[in-house]
Enzyme design. Structure first.
Site, short mmCIF file in Angstrom:
data_model
loop_
_atom_site.label_atom_id
_atom_site.label_comp_id
_atom_site.label_asym_id
_atom_site.label_seq_id
_atom_site.Cartn_x
_atom_site.Cartn_y
_atom_site.Cartn_z
N GLY A 1 11.17 42.60 45.82
CA GLY A 1 11.29 43.25 47.13
C GLY A 1 12.61 42.94 47.83
O GLY A 1 13.06 43.73 48.67
N GLU B 1 15.07 45.25 46.30
CA GLU B 1 14.71 46.59 46.79
C GLU B 1 15.17 46.79 48.24
O GLU B 1 15.65 47.86 48.60
CB GLU B 1 13.19 46.79 46.66
CG GLU B 1 12.76 46.88 45.19
CD GLU B 1 11.26 46.73 44.98
OE1 GLU B 1 10.65 45.82 45.58
OE2 GLU B 1 10.69 47.52 44.22
N GLU C 1 9.33 41.71 38.37
CA GLU C 1 7.90 42.01 38.49
C GLU C 1 7.16 41.91 37.16
O GLU C 1 5.96 41.58 37.13
CB GLU C 1 7.68 43.41 39.10
CG GLU C 1 7.98 43.49 40.59
CD GLU C 1 9.44 43.75 40.92
OE1 GLU C 1 10.30 43.65 40.01
OE2 GLU C 1 9.72 44.04 42.09
N1 CAA Z 1 6.49 34.83 47.36
C1 CAA Z 1 5.90 33.74 47.90
N2 CAA Z 1 6.46 32.50 47.86
C2 CAA Z 1 7.64 32.38 47.25
C3 CAA Z 1 8.30 33.47 46.66
C4 CAA Z 1 7.67 34.75 46.73
N3 CAA Z 1 8.22 35.86 46.23
N4 CAA Z 1 9.45 33.04 46.09
C5 CAA Z 1 9.52 31.70 46.34
N5 CAA Z 1 8.43 31.31 47.05
C6 CAA Z 1 8.10 29.96 47.49
C7 CAA Z 1 7.68 29.06 46.36
O1 CAA Z 1 6.30 29.22 46.06
C8 CAA Z 1 8.00 27.68 46.92
O2 CAA Z 1 6.96 27.30 47.81
P1 CAA Z 1 6.45 25.77 47.80
O3 CAA Z 1 7.63 24.97 48.24
O4 CAA Z 1 5.32 25.77 48.78
O5 CAA Z 1 6.06 25.46 46.39
C9 CAA Z 1 9.25 27.94 47.77
O6 CAA Z 1 9.28 29.34 48.00
C10 CAA Z 1 10.53 27.55 47.05
O7 CAA Z 1 10.55 28.22 45.79
P2 CAA Z 1 10.76 27.46 44.39
O8 CAA Z 1 10.30 26.05 44.49
O9 CAA Z 1 10.17 28.33 43.33
O10 CAA Z 1 12.36 27.47 44.32
P3 CAA Z 1 13.25 27.45 43.00
O11 CAA Z 1 14.64 27.19 43.45
O12 CAA Z 1 12.68 26.55 41.96
O13 CAA Z 1 13.15 28.95 42.40
C11 CAA Z 1 13.12 31.37 42.56
C12 CAA Z 1 13.66 30.05 43.18
C13 CAA Z 1 13.75 31.59 41.19
C14 CAA Z 1 13.56 32.49 43.52
C15 CAA Z 1 11.59 31.29 42.45
O14 CAA Z 1 11.06 30.88 43.70
C16 CAA Z 1 10.93 32.58 42.08
O15 CAA Z 1 10.96 32.97 40.91
N6 CAA Z 1 10.32 33.29 43.07
C17 CAA Z 1 9.59 34.50 42.82
C18 CAA Z 1 10.53 35.67 42.56
C19 CAA Z 1 9.73 36.92 42.25
O16 CAA Z 1 8.99 37.00 41.29
N7 CAA Z 1 9.93 37.97 43.10
C20 CAA Z 1 9.28 39.24 42.92
C21 CAA Z 1 7.97 39.29 43.67
S1 CAA Z 1 7.03 40.73 43.27
C22 CAA Z 1 7.67 41.97 44.23
O17 CAA Z 1 8.63 41.78 44.97
C23 CAA Z 1 6.97 43.28 44.09
C24 CAA Z 1 7.60 44.42 44.76
O18 CAA Z 1 8.45 45.08 44.21
C25 CAA Z 1 7.14 44.84 46.08
#
Ligand code: CAA
Length: 264
Positions: free
Chosen positions: A117, A120, A140
């Site tokens: 997102g 996006e 995703e």
């Molecule tokens: N949603 C909710 N929480 C999230 C998040 C997300 N998309 N991305 C990160 N966070 C949270 C983590 O859970 C973590 O929380 P806690 O401290 O409570 O554990 C905090 O943010 C810090 O994140 P990380 O510890 O994971 O940080 P990192 O430096 O190790 O990694 C990252 C960073 C690579 C961005 C990793 O957080 C990650 O992969 N995040 C998810 C990315 C993702 O998959 N985004 C797509 C979502 S789906 C979508 O967006 C659908 C759509 O098209 C509408």
């Protein structure tokens, strides 16, 4: 210098100067992930900005130095039914389309992760300035879902089908430099300079004709989905329409009188 606006829980909105607004997504603990409440507040903030007839440019960034937006909020989505998932996607789609078709330019300042997102959202802005640490991607597939806020469509239009397909099916991240090479990003700056560069660019845009910019946005946004004949007809129409504006009288008079224009 900046003025306070309405208070929000998940975002900050500042009227910086000369009609330039700065919207900061402010959920640093979750890397500025977008839940329904944040989308709602962003929509309200856009209404607040656009209700100001002096508004000229909207800049969007994420709080902190690590992320622009790390995606839709996965915790929020993990509780949604299929129908609720569709409604959540429609919520984001509506807001992002609104940004894309807003009367004034919207510029993304991508100061870190722009994933799912977040990518996006950045792609729905008119263009993107990125910090050197920015990372773009549509991960995703790692969550067993498709993009939901327009990623499969806008990425394809911006980087072409084959590269979009590679990014969508691998879920890999692109660096800021790669994103610039592929036409997703306009400029890359060292992180500490990103905001100043964004404000500089916004001030330059703020000095131009608002009505001409509004019509130009319509030409680019609507024209890209038309065949060239119809797109060119639309351009002649809007060119003609621009002759009805006070800015056209002022802009041409200023040129002929060898002075700087003072647009409405
Ligand atoms: N949603 C909710 N929480 C999230 C998040 C997300 N998309 N991305 C990160 N966070 C949270 C983590 O859970 C973590 O929380 P806690 O401290 O409570 O554990 C905090 O943010 C810090 O994140 P990380 O510890 O994971 O940080 P990192 O430096 O190790 O990694 C990252 C960073 C690579 C961005 C990793 O957080 C990650 O992969 N995040 C998810 C990315 C993702 O998959 N985004 C797509 C979502 S789906 C979508 O967006 C659908 C759509 O098209 C509408």
């Amino acid at each position: 210098m900046s003025e306070e606006t309405k208070t929000y829980d998940n975002i900050l909105l500042e009227a910086v100067r000369d009609g330039v607004y700065l919207l900061t997504i402010n959920r640093p603990k979750v890397l500025n992930a977008l839940n329904a409440a944040t989308l709602e507040e962003m929509n309200d903030a856009v209404s607040e900005v656009i209700s100001d007839p002096g508004a000229r440019v909207l800049l969007i960034r994420g709080s902190g130095e690590k992320a622009f937006v790390a995606g839709a909020d996965i915790e929020h989505m993990s509780h949604l039914s299929p129908i609720e998932g569709k409604a959540f996607a429609e919520h984001g789609m509506h807001l992002f389309r609104r940004l894309e078709t807003l009367e004034i330019p919207v510029v993304a300042l991508v100061n870190g992760y722009a994933l799912g997102g977040g990518c996006e959202l950045a792609m729905s802005c008119d263009f993107i300035l990125a910090a050197e640490n920015a990372k773009f991607g549509q991960p995703e597939v790692n969550l067993g879902v498709t993009p939901g806020f327009g990623g499969s469509q806008r990425l394809t239009r911006l980087v072409g089908r084959a590269m979009a397909m590679e990014l969508l099916v691998t879920g890999r991240n692109m660096s800021a430099d790669e994103a610039m090479r592929r036409g997703l990003v306009n400029h890359v700056y060292p992180q500490p300079e990103l905001l100043d560069e964004g404000l500089k660019l916004a001030s330059m845009i703020a000095g131009k004709s608002r009505s001409a910019i509004q019509l130009t946005k319509q030409l680019v946004q609507r024209g890209q989905d038309l065949d060239l004949d119809n797109a060119c007809v639309m351009e002649s129409d809007l060119f003609g329409l621009s002759f009805s504006t006070p800015d056209r009288i002022e802009g041409m008079a200023a040129f002929l009188e060898n002075r700087k224009p003072k647009f409405a």
